[in-house]
Design a protein around this motif. Structure first.
Motif, PDB file in Angstrom:
ATOM      1  N   GLN A 112     -15.403  66.095 -28.459  1.00 14.43           N
ATOM      2  CA  GLN A 112     -16.800  66.474 -28.672  1.00 14.43           C
ATOM      3  C   GLN A 112     -17.348  67.371 -27.568  1.00 14.43           C
ATOM      4  O   GLN A 112     -18.460  67.869 -27.674  1.00 14.43           O
ATOM      5  N   GLN A 141     -22.106  69.617 -25.701  1.00 10.80           N
ATOM      6  CA  GLN A 141     -21.400  68.866 -26.735  1.00 10.80           C
ATOM      7  C   GLN A 141     -21.517  69.561 -28.080  1.00 10.80           C
ATOM      8  O   GLN A 141     -22.472  70.298 -28.339  1.00 10.80           O
ATOM      9  N   ARG A 142     -20.553  69.283 -28.948  1.00 13.95           N
ATOM     10  CA  ARG A 142     -20.626  69.782 -30.326  1.00 13.95           C
ATOM     11  C   ARG A 142     -21.782  69.085 -31.039  1.00 13.95           C
ATOM     12  O   ARG A 142     -21.989  67.896 -30.889  1.00 13.95           O
ATOM     13  N   GLY A 143     -22.528  69.851 -31.808  1.00 10.77           N
ATOM     14  CA  GLY A 143     -23.604  69.283 -32.608  1.00 10.77           C
ATOM     15  C   GLY A 143     -24.892  69.013 -31.853  1.00 10.77           C
ATOM     16  O   GLY A 143     -25.805  68.415 -32.399  1.00 10.77           O
ATOM     17  N   ARG A 144     -24.996  69.418 -30.601  1.00 13.08           N
ATOM     18  CA  ARG A 144     -26.239  69.241 -29.838  1.00 13.08           C
ATOM     19  C   ARG A 144     -26.798  70.603 -29.509  1.00 13.08           C
ATOM     20  O   ARG A 144     -26.061  71.543 -29.248  1.00 13.08           O
ATOM     21  N   SER A 145     -28.102  70.687 -29.476  1.00 10.65           N
ATOM     22  CA  SER A 145     -28.742  71.967 -29.179  1.00 10.65           C
ATOM     23  C   SER A 145     -28.579  72.329 -27.707  1.00 10.65           C
ATOM     24  O   SER A 145     -28.363  71.472 -26.854  1.00 10.65           O
ATOM     25  N   ASP A 148     -30.914  70.614 -25.166  1.00 14.34           N
ATOM     26  CA  ASP A 148     -30.730  69.185 -24.905  1.00 14.34           C
ATOM     27  C   ASP A 148     -29.418  68.936 -24.164  1.00 14.34           C
ATOM     28  O   ASP A 148     -28.591  68.146 -24.600  1.00 14.34           O
TER      29      ASP A 148
END
Length: 184
Positions: A112, A141-145, A148
């Protein structure tokens, strides 16, 4: 009795070795030593615990057993808090990256992790609300803006306050673990 969580792996300190030296690859390790602020605070907590334990003995000899047991439980809680304070920090292994906080531990598998970066930004001074300009090691991380990004460690936390060289070495070690384990 050796306390392995107090010392970082000695292999991380030599610049001549490879980027990721290890003895037991599957073990979680902190690639830096706890800072003097963290160790000093834990020592003060343990000193407080010794006084509370002494009070528990006096209460047991002169008072009730239940009162002594309650004071003894408080002393055990203070000791557990001091040990938890010493375990706080960033830990790495082939399984992922682990950020150990006082009450919460967060583990992110390397699958991730997109990148681990050092950025210049305002950071909290010793975890207090006051911010100062400093460096932070952030986790992408993957999938986080991108807005953030969690801070893993900073130049103003209890491990690296007034120790920028130690922060640079620790950040390089964590970034090396990330580069090694996120390839592919």
């Amino acid at each position: 009795m050796p306390l392995p969580f107090l010392t970082a792996d000695r292999a991380f300190e030599s610049a001549d070795d490879v980027a990721l030296p290890f003895e037991d690859r599957d073990r979680w390790r902190r690639p830096y030593r706890p800072g003097p602020w963290r160790v000093g605070m834990a020592a003060l907590w343990l000193l407080l615990a010794s006084f509370v334990l002494f009070a528990a003995v006096i209460i047991a000899l002169t008072g009730t057993v239940t009162g002594a047991a309650m004071v003894f439980a408080v002393a055990l809680a203070v000791i557990a808090g001091a040990l938890r304070l010493l375990r706080m920090g960033v830990w790495v292994s082939p399984h992922g990256l682990r950020q150990v906080g006082f009450l919460l531990t967060r583990t992110v598998p390397w699958a991730q992790v997109v990148a681990v970066r050092t950025v210049q930004q305002p950071v909290r001074w010793l975890g207090l609300p006051r911010t100062v300009q400093g460096q932070a090691l952030t986790l992408v991380q993957r999938g986080r803006s991108a807005d953030d990004l969690p801070m893993l460690m900073t130049t103003a936390n209890a491990d690296f306050l007034a120790r920028t060289e130690a922060f640079d070495r620790a950040a390089d070690a964590v970034e090396a673990w990330a580069a090694e384990n996120t390839r592919g």
